[in-house]
Design a protein around this motif. Structure first.
Motif, PDB file in Angstrom:
ATOM      1  N   MET A  23     -31.418 112.605  39.383  1.00  0.00           N
ATOM      2  CA  MET A  23     -31.986 113.205  41.053  1.00  0.00           C
ATOM      3  C   MET A  23     -32.534 111.970  41.399  1.00  0.00           C
ATOM      4  O   MET A  23     -32.633 111.307  43.098  1.00  0.00           O
ATOM      5  N   GLU A  24     -33.584 111.142  40.440  1.00  0.00           N
ATOM      6  CA  GLU A  24     -34.172 110.397  41.113  1.00  0.00           C
ATOM      7  C   GLU A  24     -33.524 108.680  41.523  1.00  0.00           C
ATOM      8  O   GLU A  24     -33.484 108.260  41.945  1.00  0.00           O
ATOM      9  N   LYS A  25     -32.309 108.694  40.395  1.00  0.00           N
ATOM     10  CA  LYS A  25     -31.258 107.853  40.288  1.00  0.00           C
ATOM     11  C   LYS A  25     -30.872 107.815  41.691  1.00  0.00           C
ATOM     12  O   LYS A  25     -30.424 107.015  41.944  1.00  0.00           O
ATOM     13  N   ARG A  26     -30.448 109.093  41.962  1.00  0.00           N
ATOM     14  CA  ARG A  26     -29.470 109.825  43.463  1.00  0.00           C
ATOM     15  C   ARG A  26     -31.042 109.210  44.698  1.00  0.00           C
ATOM     16  O   ARG A  26     -30.467 109.720  46.077  1.00  0.00           O
ATOM     17  N   GLU A  27     -32.239 109.116  44.378  1.00  0.00           N
ATOM     18  CA  GLU A  27     -33.140 109.047  45.671  1.00  0.00           C
ATOM     19  C   GLU A  27     -33.573 110.231  46.095  1.00  0.00           C
ATOM     20  O   GLU A  27     -33.833 110.343  47.247  1.00  0.00           O
ATOM     21  N   SER A  53     -37.400 111.290  51.288  1.00  0.00           N
ATOM     22  CA  SER A  53     -36.731 111.919  52.661  1.00  0.00           C
ATOM     23  C   SER A  53     -34.870 112.056  52.649  1.00  0.00           C
ATOM     24  O   SER A  53     -34.289 112.454  53.452  1.00  0.00           O
ATOM     25  N   GLU A  54     -34.484 110.966  51.124  1.00  0.00           N
ATOM     26  CA  GLU A  54     -33.404 111.021  51.196  1.00  0.00           C
ATOM     27  C   GLU A  54     -32.308 112.821  50.502  1.00  0.00           C
ATOM     28  O   GLU A  54     -31.247 113.436  51.225  1.00  0.00           O
ATOM     29  N   GLY A  55     -33.768 112.887  50.236  1.00  0.00           N
ATOM     30  CA  GLY A  55     -33.065 114.720  49.417  1.00  0.00           C
ATOM     31  C   GLY A  55     -33.891 115.506  50.843  1.00  0.00           C
ATOM     32  O   GLY A  55     -32.593 116.306  50.657  1.00  0.00           O
ATOM     33  N   LEU A  71     -23.819 117.733  46.241  1.00  0.00           N
ATOM     34  CA  LEU A  71     -25.137 118.070  45.630  1.00  0.00           C
ATOM     35  C   LEU A  71     -24.553 119.465  44.936  1.00  0.00           C
ATOM     36  O   LEU A  71     -23.496 120.018  45.562  1.00  0.00           O
ATOM     37  N   SER A  72     -25.005 119.815  43.905  1.00  0.00           N
ATOM     38  CA  SER A  72     -24.641 120.597  42.718  1.00  0.00           C
ATOM     39  C   SER A  72     -25.204 121.824  43.160  1.00  0.00           C
ATOM     40  O   SER A  72     -26.175 121.808  43.560  1.00  0.00           O
ATOM     41  N   GLU A  73     -24.806 122.765  42.186  1.00  0.00           N
ATOM     42  CA  GLU A  73     -25.756 124.241  42.916  1.00  0.00           C
ATOM     43  C   GLU A  73     -27.180 124.119  42.311  1.00  0.00           C
ATOM     44  O   GLU A  73     -28.029 123.965  42.955  1.00  0.00           O
ATOM     45  N   SER A  74     -27.668 123.064  41.723  1.00  0.00           N
ATOM     46  CA  SER A  74     -28.659 122.685  40.523  1.00  0.00           C
ATOM     47  C   SER A  74     -28.989 121.829  41.326  1.00  0.00           C
ATOM     48  O   SER A  74     -30.084 121.823  41.722  1.00  0.00           O
ATOM     49  N   ASP A  75     -28.851 120.536  41.799  1.00  0.00           N
ATOM     50  CA  ASP A  75     -30.231 120.227  43.244  1.00  0.00           C
ATOM     51  C   ASP A  75     -30.266 120.612  44.169  1.00  0.00           C
ATOM     52  O   ASP A  75     -31.596 120.545  44.830  1.00  0.00           O
TER      53      ASP A  75
END
Length: 137
Positions: free
Chosen positions: A70-74, A93-95, A28-32
Motif C-alpha cells: 500500500m505504501e508503494k501505491r502511496e 491524501s491519495e488513500g 482497491l482490494s477488500e484488505s486495502d
C-alpha cells in the motif's frame, strides 16, 4: 450442519460479489479498503500498526507485508513513533481519496447483492438473529 454450510456459503457468495464489484471499479482490494476504513473510523486517519493488526485480527507480518504494498501505491505511510519502538500508520491524501471514491461503489454493491434481495420481514429476522447472537460474544 446443512443450515450452517448454507449460511456460510451464502455469506461468502454475497461478500465475494460485493468485494469484486468494489475492486473492479476502484482497484482497491477488500484488505486495502479494510485498512483505509479502519484508519479513518478508529484513528481519525492514523493508528499504531499493532492496533490496526488487532482490529483486523491479522498477525504483524501479514499486515506489514500488505502495508508495504500500500505504501508503494502511496495509500498509506508508516512512521516510527518517538516514544517507543512502535510504528504509526497514516492514511495519505491519495488513500483518503481512494477510500472516499470506493465507498459509494461498496454501498451500491451491498444494496444490490444483499438488501435488494430481502423483504422487510427478512431484515427484521436477520436483525433479531444478529442481536441475539451478538450477546453471546
Amino acid at each position: 450442519m446443512k443450515i450452517w454450510h448454507m449460511w456460510k456459503g451464502t455469506f461468502h457468495t454475497i461478500f465475494g460479489r460485493v468485494v469484486k464489484e468494489m475492486s473492479d471499479h476502484t482497484g482497491l482490494s477488500e484488505s486495502d479498503f479494510g485498512i483505509l476504513d479502519r484508519l479513518i473510523l478508529l484513528g481519525e486517519g492514523k493508528l499504531r500498526q499493532q492496533e490496526l493488526a488487532d482490529s483486523m485480527d491479522w498477525d504483524k507480518s501479514r499486515l506489514s507485508h500488505h502495508l508495504k504494498r500500500m505504501e508503494k501505491r502511496e495509500l498509506v505511510v508508516r512512521n516510527p513513533l518517538d516514544t517507543d519502538r512502535g510504528v504509526q500508520v497514516e492514511i495519505t491524501s491519495e488513500g483518503k481519496l481512494a477510500l472516499d471514491n470506493a465507498r459509494p461503489f461498496l454501498f451500491k454493491a451491498i444494496r444490490k447483492h444483499f438488501f435488494e434481495q430481502l423483504t422487510d420481514q427478512d431484515i427484521e429476522v436477520i436483525t433479531k438473529l444478529a442481536e441475539r447472537t451478538k450477546e453471546d460474544l
